[in-house]
Design a protein around this motif. Structure first.
Motif, PDB file in Angstrom:
ATOM      1  N   ASP A 118       0.525  -1.583   0.006  1.00  0.00           N
ATOM      2  CA  ASP A 118      -0.088  -0.007   0.589  1.00  0.00           C
ATOM      3  C   ASP A 118       0.822   1.471   0.181  1.00  0.00           C
ATOM      4  N   PHE A 119       1.762   1.385   0.444  1.00  0.00           N
ATOM      5  CA  PHE A 119       3.480   1.821   0.658  1.00  0.00           C
ATOM      6  C   PHE A 119       3.398   2.287  -0.560  1.00  0.00           C
ATOM      7  N   VAL A 120       3.447   1.479  -1.582  1.00  0.00           N
ATOM      8  CA  VAL A 120       4.874   1.424  -2.568  1.00  0.00           C
ATOM      9  C   VAL A 120       3.289   2.077  -3.531  1.00  0.00           C
ATOM     10  N   LEU A 121       1.403   1.667  -3.523  1.00  0.00           N
ATOM     11  CA  LEU A 121       1.014   2.472  -4.658  1.00  0.00           C
ATOM     12  C   LEU A 121       0.737   3.513  -3.994  1.00  0.00           C
ATOM     13  N   ALA A 122       0.768   4.157  -3.302  1.00  0.00           N
ATOM     14  CA  ALA A 122       0.558   5.753  -2.673  1.00  0.00           C
ATOM     15  C   ALA A 122       1.887   6.615  -3.372  1.00  0.00           C
ATOM     16  N   LYS A 123       2.893   5.641  -3.495  1.00  0.00           N
ATOM     17  CA  LYS A 123       4.107   6.517  -3.501  1.00  0.00           C
ATOM     18  C   LYS A 123       4.179   6.522  -5.494  1.00  0.00           C
ATOM     19  N   ARG A 124       3.860   5.401  -6.074  1.00  0.00           N
ATOM     20  CA  ARG A 124       3.843   5.511  -7.252  1.00  0.00           C
ATOM     21  C   ARG A 124       2.655   6.301  -8.034  1.00  0.00           C
ATOM     22  N   ARG A 125       1.191   6.255  -7.262  1.00  0.00           N
ATOM     23  CA  ARG A 125       0.336   7.662  -8.023  1.00  0.00           C
ATOM     24  C   ARG A 125       1.027   8.928  -7.450  1.00  0.00           C
ATOM     25  N   ASP A 126       1.861   9.200  -6.772  1.00  0.00           N
ATOM     26  CA  ASP A 126       1.893  10.484  -6.098  1.00  0.00           C
ATOM     27  C   ASP A 126       3.094  10.525  -7.079  1.00  0.00           C
ATOM     28  N   LEU A 127       3.603  10.391  -7.638  1.00  0.00           N
ATOM     29  CA  LEU A 127       4.976  10.307  -8.408  1.00  0.00           C
ATOM     30  C   LEU A 127       3.994  10.555 -10.116  1.00  0.00           C
ATOM     31  N   ILE A 128       3.566   9.684 -10.456  1.00  0.00           N
ATOM     32  CA  ILE A 128       2.576  10.225 -11.560  1.00  0.00           C
ATOM     33  C   ILE A 128       1.846  11.174 -11.558  1.00  0.00           C
ATOM     34  N   ASN A 129       1.332  11.391  -9.928  1.00  0.00           N
ATOM     35  CA  ASN A 129       0.586  12.737 -10.570  1.00  0.00           C
ATOM     36  C   ASN A 129       1.856  14.279 -10.598  1.00  0.00           C
ATOM     37  N   ALA A 130       2.581  13.755 -10.251  1.00  0.00           N
ATOM     38  CA  ALA A 130       3.751  14.354 -10.203  1.00  0.00           C
ATOM     39  C   ALA A 130       4.150  14.992 -11.412  1.00  0.00           C
ATOM     40  N   GLY A 131       4.165  13.771 -12.279  1.00  0.00           N
ATOM     41  CA  GLY A 131       4.369  14.135 -13.929  1.00  0.00           C
ATOM     42  C   GLY A 131       5.684  13.458 -14.009  1.00  0.00           C
ATOM     43  N   TRP A 132       5.975  12.236 -13.621  1.00  0.00           N
ATOM     44  CA  TRP A 132       7.100  11.466 -13.391  1.00  0.00           C
ATOM     45  C   TRP A 132       5.749  10.383 -14.496  1.00  0.00           C
ATOM     46  N   PRO A 133       6.726   9.279 -15.387  1.00  0.00           N
ATOM     47  CA  PRO A 133       6.402   8.520 -16.355  1.00  0.00           C
ATOM     48  C   PRO A 133       6.144   7.491 -15.604  1.00  0.00           C
ATOM     49  N   ALA A 134       4.307   6.629 -15.869  1.00  0.00           N
ATOM     50  CA  ALA A 134       4.270   5.156 -15.200  1.00  0.00           C
ATOM     51  C   ALA A 134       5.756   4.280 -15.514  1.00  0.00           C
ATOM     52  N   SER A 135       5.938   3.938 -16.918  1.00  0.00           N
ATOM     53  CA  SER A 135       7.213   3.176 -17.271  1.00  0.00           C
ATOM     54  C   SER A 135       8.782   2.997 -16.299  1.00  0.00           C
ATOM     55  N   ALA A 136       8.846   4.149 -15.421  1.00  0.00           N
ATOM     56  CA  ALA A 136       9.790   4.666 -14.726  1.00  0.00           C
ATOM     57  C   ALA A 136       9.433   3.960 -13.392  1.00  0.00           C
ATOM     58  N   LEU A 137       8.562   3.512 -12.890  1.00  0.00           N
ATOM     59  CA  LEU A 137       8.404   3.481 -11.481  1.00  0.00           C
ATOM     60  C   LEU A 137       7.547   2.154 -10.969  1.00  0.00           C
ATOM     61  N   LEU A 138       8.470   0.911 -10.387  1.00  0.00           N
ATOM     62  CA  LEU A 138       8.375   0.050 -11.148  1.00  0.00           C
ATOM     63  C   LEU A 138       8.002  -0.655  -9.425  1.00  0.00           C
ATOM     64  N   ILE A 139       6.671  -0.890  -9.399  1.00  0.00           N
ATOM     65  CA  ILE A 139       6.640  -1.942  -8.267  1.00  0.00           C
ATOM     66  C   ILE A 139       7.729  -3.243  -7.621  1.00  0.00           C
ATOM     67  N   ALA A 140       8.565  -3.500  -7.042  1.00  0.00           N
ATOM     68  CA  ALA A 140       8.888  -4.591  -7.551  1.00  0.00           C
ATOM     69  C   ALA A 140       8.622  -5.831  -5.997  1.00  0.00           C
ATOM     70  N   VAL A 141       8.947  -6.850  -6.556  1.00  0.00           N
ATOM     71  CA  VAL A 141       8.816  -7.995  -4.616  1.00  0.00           C
ATOM     72  C   VAL A 141      10.021  -8.711  -4.372  1.00  0.00           C
ATOM     73  N   VAL A 142      10.815  -8.321  -3.284  1.00  0.00           N
ATOM     74  CA  VAL A 142      11.875  -8.167  -2.587  1.00  0.00           C
ATOM     75  C   VAL A 142      12.040  -9.229  -1.839  1.00  0.00           C
ATOM     76  N   ARG A 143      12.549  -9.787  -0.981  1.00  0.00           N
ATOM     77  CA  ARG A 143      13.114 -10.818  -0.106  1.00  0.00           C
ATOM     78  C   ARG A 143      13.805 -10.351   0.957  1.00  0.00           C
ATOM     79  N   GLU A 144      13.948 -10.248   2.260  1.00  0.00           N
ATOM     80  CA  GLU A 144      14.680  -9.508   3.521  1.00  0.00           C
ATOM     81  C   GLU A 144      15.595 -10.707   3.432  1.00  0.00           C
ATOM     82  N   ARG A 145      16.065 -10.279   4.520  1.00  0.00           N
ATOM     83  CA  ARG A 145      17.423 -11.324   4.733  1.00  0.00           C
ATOM     84  C   ARG A 145      16.599 -12.649   5.973  1.00  0.00           C
ATOM     85  N   ASN A 146      15.313 -12.623   6.354  1.00  0.00           N
ATOM     86  CA  ASN A 146      14.785 -13.458   6.966  1.00  0.00           C
ATOM     87  C   ASN A 146      14.158 -14.617   6.724  1.00  0.00           C
TER      88      ASN A 146
END
Length: 207
Positions: A118-146
């Motif tokens: 949800d944090f990621v979706l909000a940041k992506r939305r806000d950057l798009i609204n600020a004029g950033w191209p959506a193709s450069a704003l990529l949701i990514a799935v990662v694994r923590e050390r644990n």
């Protein structure tokens, strides 16, 4: 925030921008550089949470009419990243989907509360609204050390792939974070995903 803290934050931001600016010349984009995550050529499975999000909001999961390979990271753009990342991190309280919705996984825009997606979706939305191209704003799935799964926003700039993370206030290059990178959205299509090829030593430390 106190004046002293603001001054310190500004100084740190300036120092980090200067560091990031040394990664690659602005006029010579080389995505084979370590500053950029390499990806597979074919698409991979979409996370179930994002698939459900796309089903309810198909307009946000379409092919991009124009694909911007990387955004030029000007001082103004850098400040936008800092401002939006800090605003979302400071105004959203981290709560699990189980506690909020009584389900294991539910991707949506936060309403004061939310988990990492949800944090990621909000940041992506806000950057798009600020004029950033959506193709450069990529949701990514990662694994923590644990071994736990986590989501971050990966911003593709001409200085490398920067990571906006609700668990870390500082914006870093992807290879400076403690995660194993699994998969992310395709730059060509917001509704498709590709595997990330992360063979760094940090992978060996992950269960």
């Amino acid at each position: 925030m106190s004046t002293t803290k603001k001054a310190l934050s500004a100084a740190l931001a300036g120092a980090l921008f200067a560091l990031v600016a040394t990664v690659a010349p602005a006029q010579a984009l080389d995505i084979t550089n370590i500053a950029f995550v390499q990806t597979s050529a074919s698409v991979t499975s979409i996370p179930i949470g994002h698939a459900e999000f796309c089903a309810s909001r198909p307009g946000e999961c379409q092919p991009h009419a124009q694909v911007v390979a990387a955004v030029e990271l000007t001082p103004g753009r850098w400040n936008e990243l800092l401002t939006i990342n800090a605003h979302v991190n400071d105004t959203v309280i981290a709560v699990s989907d189980n506690d909020l919705y009584n389900v294991n996984e539910f991707w949506t825009y936060p309403n004061g509360y939310g988990d990492c997606e949800d944090f990621v979706l909000a940041k992506r939305r806000d950057l798009i609204n600020a004029g950033w191209p959506a193709s450069a704003l990529l949701i990514a799935v990662v694994r923590e050390r644990n071994g736990d799964g986590h989501a971050v926003l990966m911003v593709r700039t001409d200085r490398g792939d920067l990571v906006l993370d609700n668990q870390e206030g500082t914006i870093k290059l992807w290879n400076e974070t403690p995660y194993q990178y699994v998969k992310r959205q395709s730059q060509a299509d917001a509704g498709k995903w590709v595997d990330m090829l992360d063979d760094r030593q940090v992978v060996a430390a992950i269960n």
